[in-house]
Design a protein around this motif. Structure first.
Motif, PDB file in Angstrom:
ATOM      1  N   SER A 132       0.544  -1.159  -0.018  1.00  0.00           N
ATOM      2  CA  SER A 132       0.030   0.111  -0.181  1.00  0.00           C
ATOM      3  C   SER A 132       0.898   1.259   0.019  1.00  0.00           C
ATOM      4  N   GLY A 133       1.905   1.399   0.932  1.00  0.00           N
ATOM      5  CA  GLY A 133       2.878   2.380   0.870  1.00  0.00           C
ATOM      6  C   GLY A 133       3.606   2.522  -0.282  1.00  0.00           C
ATOM      7  N   ALA A 134       3.713   1.539  -0.974  1.00  0.00           N
ATOM      8  CA  ALA A 134       4.470   1.808  -2.437  1.00  0.00           C
ATOM      9  C   ALA A 134       3.829   2.095  -3.494  1.00  0.00           C
ATOM     10  N   GLU A 135       2.383   1.768  -3.526  1.00  0.00           N
ATOM     11  CA  GLU A 135       1.417   2.006  -4.470  1.00  0.00           C
ATOM     12  C   GLU A 135       1.106   3.569  -4.514  1.00  0.00           C
ATOM     13  N   VAL A 136       0.864   4.049  -3.110  1.00  0.00           N
ATOM     14  CA  VAL A 136       0.238   5.446  -2.853  1.00  0.00           C
ATOM     15  C   VAL A 136       1.565   6.419  -2.960  1.00  0.00           C
TER      16      VAL A 136
END
Length: 234
Positions: free
Chosen positions: A85-89
């Motif tokens: 999630s952190g990578a995508e956002v």
């Protein structure tokens, strides 16, 4: 109470985004040197800060996954969900940085792009995390999460390089505005609008992050159920 908070946070975020827009467009004075194009600052800088924050979350999630993947598999899956999630956002906000930067550069420097240290290291950071997402999307097998975690940790190493690039090397970017030594800083009339936009974009990013984390946890649960059904029918 939880439902109330879940409803209030999006409303608060939208209000902050609107207030930040008002501060950036109508309250902050026009820059004497750059004119109106200077107002990109109020979106470019917050987007970069939020991208760095979410890449840090991806880093912690990746470390957590590698730490717990054998001893605490349930914890490892939670950490992996945060890492993804952190990578995508983070990639979304880094894309905003790489879009607003050339728009600003065209008016400020007369060129869309130059291979200066900060621009180049930011592009490398974006490419690493896009590679991370492609790995998560197209790779298969039990080692995929492990390989992704290693790549996520490697990518995060570029974040301090991006941040320190205009301190370590001579670049097109100006010297650091805050903490850059004698003569650095920003007029007080511009600091408050910038801080409002930093807060607004931070809340906006958190909202997207938690939604993406919730979706990923659901995906993990469905995958686990499908695996159990496959074992039961075998």
């Amino acid at each position: 109470m939880k439902k109330l908070l879940l409803g209030l946070f999006p409303a608060l975020t939208l209000a902050l985004m609107a207030w930040g827009y008002y501060q950036a467009i109508y309250v902050a004075p026009t820059d004497a040197m750059q004119g109106e194009i200077f107002r990109i600052l109020f979106y470019h800088v917050p987007a970069a800060s939020v991208a760095f924050l979410f890449f840090a979350i991806s880093l912690l999630g990746s470390i957590g996954y590698l730490t717990w993947r054998r001893s605490r598999p349930a914890w490892a899956q939670v950490a992996d969900a945060w890492a993804l999630s952190g990578a995508e956002v983070g990639v979304v906000f880094c894309t905003v940085v790489l879009t607003t930067g050339p728009l600003w550069a065209r008016r400020a420097w007369g060129i869309w792009w130059t291979w200066d240290a900060r621009l180049t290291t930011t592009l490398v950071l974006w490419l690493i995390y896009v590679s991370y997402l492609l790995l998560r999307r197209f790779a298969a097998g039990p080692q995929m999460q492990t390989l992704a975690a290693v790549l996520g940790i490697f990518g995060a190493l570029d974040v301090p390089i991006v941040y320190m690039s205009n301190r370590w090397w001579r670049t097109q970017h100006p010297a650091p505005v805050f903490g850059g030594g004698e003569g650095s800083g920003m007029d007080k009339s511009m600091v408050e609008p910038l801080l409002w936009n930093m807060l607004a974009w931070f809340c906006w990013g958190l909202l997207i992050l938690f939604l993406r984390y919730h979706v990923e946890r659901k995906h993990q649960q469905y995958a686990a159920e499908e695996a159990e059904e496959a074992l039961a029918s075998a």
